[in-house]
Design a protein around this motif. Structure first.
Motif, short mmCIF file in Angstrom:
data_model
loop_
_atom_site.label_atom_id
_atom_site.label_comp_id
_atom_site.label_asym_id
_atom_site.label_seq_id
_atom_site.Cartn_x
_atom_site.Cartn_y
_atom_site.Cartn_z
N ASP A 1 0.83 -1.21 0.00
CA ASP A 1 0.00 0.00 0.00
C ASP A 1 0.87 1.26 0.00
O ASP A 1 0.56 2.24 -0.69
N ILE A 2 1.94 1.24 0.78
CA ILE A 2 2.85 2.38 0.83
C ILE A 2 3.46 2.62 -0.54
O ILE A 2 3.54 3.76 -1.02
N THR A 3 3.88 1.55 -1.19
CA THR A 3 4.51 1.66 -2.51
C THR A 3 3.52 2.20 -3.53
O THR A 3 3.87 3.07 -4.36
N LYS A 4 2.30 1.71 -3.51
CA LYS A 4 1.29 2.20 -4.45
C LYS A 4 1.07 3.70 -4.26
O LYS A 4 0.93 4.44 -5.25
N ARG A 5 1.03 4.14 -3.01
CA ARG A 5 0.83 5.56 -2.72
C ARG A 5 2.00 6.39 -3.26
O ARG A 5 1.80 7.44 -3.88
N GLU A 6 3.20 5.91 -3.03
CA GLU A 6 4.38 6.64 -3.50
C GLU A 6 4.40 6.75 -5.02
O GLU A 6 4.70 7.81 -5.58
N VAL A 7 4.11 5.64 -5.69
CA VAL A 7 4.14 5.64 -7.15
C VAL A 7 3.05 6.54 -7.71
O VAL A 7 3.28 7.31 -8.66
N MET A 8 1.86 6.48 -7.12
CA MET A 8 0.76 7.33 -7.58
C MET A 8 1.13 8.81 -7.46
O MET A 8 0.92 9.60 -8.40
N GLU A 9 1.69 9.20 -6.31
CA GLU A 9 2.04 10.60 -6.11
C GLU A 9 3.21 11.01 -6.99
O GLU A 9 3.29 12.16 -7.45
N ALA A 10 4.13 10.10 -7.25
CA ALA A 10 5.25 10.40 -8.15
C ALA A 10 4.75 10.65 -9.56
O ALA A 10 5.20 11.59 -10.24
N GLU A 11 3.81 9.83 -10.02
CA GLU A 11 3.25 10.03 -11.35
C GLU A 11 2.49 11.35 -11.43
O GLU A 11 2.61 12.08 -12.43
N ARG A 12 1.74 11.68 -10.39
CA ARG A 12 1.01 12.96 -10.37
C ARG A 12 1.97 14.14 -10.44
O ARG A 12 1.65 15.17 -11.05
N ALA A 13 3.13 13.99 -9.80
CA ALA A 13 4.11 15.08 -9.77
C ALA A 13 4.99 15.07 -11.02
O ALA A 13 5.90 15.90 -11.12
N GLU A 14 4.75 14.14 -11.93
CA GLU A 14 5.50 14.03 -13.19
C GLU A 14 6.98 13.75 -12.95
O GLU A 14 7.86 14.28 -13.64
N VAL A 15 7.24 12.92 -11.93
CA VAL A 15 8.60 12.43 -11.71
C VAL A 15 9.00 11.57 -12.91
O VAL A 15 8.21 10.78 -13.40
N ARG A 16 10.24 11.74 -13.38
CA ARG A 16 10.67 11.04 -14.59
C ARG A 16 11.12 9.61 -14.34
O ARG A 16 10.86 8.72 -15.14
N SER A 17 11.85 9.41 -13.22
CA SER A 17 12.52 8.13 -13.03
C SER A 17 12.49 7.70 -11.57
O SER A 17 12.49 8.53 -10.67
N VAL A 18 12.51 6.39 -11.37
CA VAL A 18 12.49 5.85 -10.01
C VAL A 18 13.44 4.66 -9.92
O VAL A 18 13.56 3.86 -10.85
N VAL A 19 14.17 4.60 -8.81
CA VAL A 19 14.97 3.42 -8.47
C VAL A 19 14.30 2.76 -7.28
O VAL A 19 14.11 3.39 -6.23
#
Length: 290
Positions: free
Chosen positions: A82-100
């Motif tokens: 659940d934590i990971t889903k929240r982080e990914v969702m907010e990263a996409e909303r913020a238009e983050v380009r890349s994730v490790v």
């Protein structure tokens, strides 16, 4: 102008090394921490400290603003997915380009609760719209100092229920520099790297090294699993986490975490530190206080 790199769980043992390495490289960092301890030690050049709980949607959303890349690490917990889903969702909303994503060695095998959760978290990252690299470090050498140092100090005993099993433990220092290498622009989109130490060690090997460095005998003791569970529960205060960690120790007993890879050197150009090198920086963790 590029935005900073957000390092989640920046106060974790790996997160601290990621922040330090990026800072030394001159890369702007936003370090998200949950606790306020040692805050002055974390005030490094190029580092912006932000406080927040990864379970707090507003805190995660705020931390993601104007960020270029994210080092996505989450604590081993029942709600890690659940934590990971929240982080990914907010990263996409913020238009983050890349994730490790920091995952776990052997996640694809799904043998334990921890492995299955890490694999599900990987899938969330892989299905996102962001570029991604996945790091799968094996168990950290720091696990000895964080969870098993007490009996070493008090009785000269390394008490773990792993018998003669071998594990290719890795120093968190090496995981941190691998992550910083990727985040600093050496991008490997879609790749997975399985990170291990230079050799698979038994607890007898570890005890011998500790004996040599501490100047006293340290014996490897094949502890009872129930005793270990009780100790882990006391240390973590989390029944689910203690049971998940015990499952991983059972994998160690069967030497299922013993493979050694060349991925760290292939990625960064230099190989991993030995357990002896780890002790150079961490020996005081095993010494009795005067």
């Amino acid at each position: 102008m590029k935005g900073p790199v957000l390092v989640t769980s920046a106060s974790s043992v790996v997160g601290e090394y990621v922040v330090k390495d990026l800072s030394a490289r001159g890369t702007p960092v936003r370090a998200m921490v949950f606790d306020l301890e040692r805050k002055d030690e974390r005030r490094l050049p190029n580092v912006e400290l932000v406080w927040g709980d990864l379970r707090d949607e507003d805190a995660v959303r705020a931390a993601m603003q104007d960020v270029d890349k994210v080092y996505l690490a989450t604590p081993l917990a029942k709600d890690m997915l659940d934590i990971t889903k929240r982080e990914v969702m907010e990263a996409e909303r913020a238009e983050v380009r890349s994730v490790v994503r920091q995952s776990f060695f052997g996640a694809e095998q799904g043998v334990t609760m921890a492995h299955r959760l890490h694999r599900e978290c990987e899938r969330v990252v892989q299905s996102s719209i962001m570029d991604h690299t996945i790091l799968r470090p094996n168990l950290l050498m720091q696990g000895f100092s964080r969870y098993f140092a007490g009996p070493i100090k008090e009785k000269g005993e390394l008490r773990r229920p792993v018998g003669q099993g071998r594990t290719s433990h890795i120093d968190a220092f090496d995981v941190g520099r691998a992550a910083a290498f990727v985040l600093d622009g050496n991008w490997h989109n879609g790749r997975k790297y399985c990170l291990t130490g230079p050799k698979a060690l038994s607890d007898e090997d570890v005890a011998k090294e500790l004996s040599s460095r501490l100047g006293k005998e340290v014996r490897a003791v094949d502890a009872d699993p129930e005793e270990t569970y009780a100790a882990l529960l006391q240390r973590t205060g989390d029944d689910w986490k203690a049971k998940a960690m015990l499952q991983v120790l059972q994998m160690e007993r069967a030497s299922l975490l013993s493979p050694v890879t060349n991925d760290l050197k292939a990625l960064t150009g230099s190989g991993p530190r030995s357990f002896a090198q780890f002790l150079n920086d961490n020996l005081t963790s095993f010494q009795e206080q005067a």
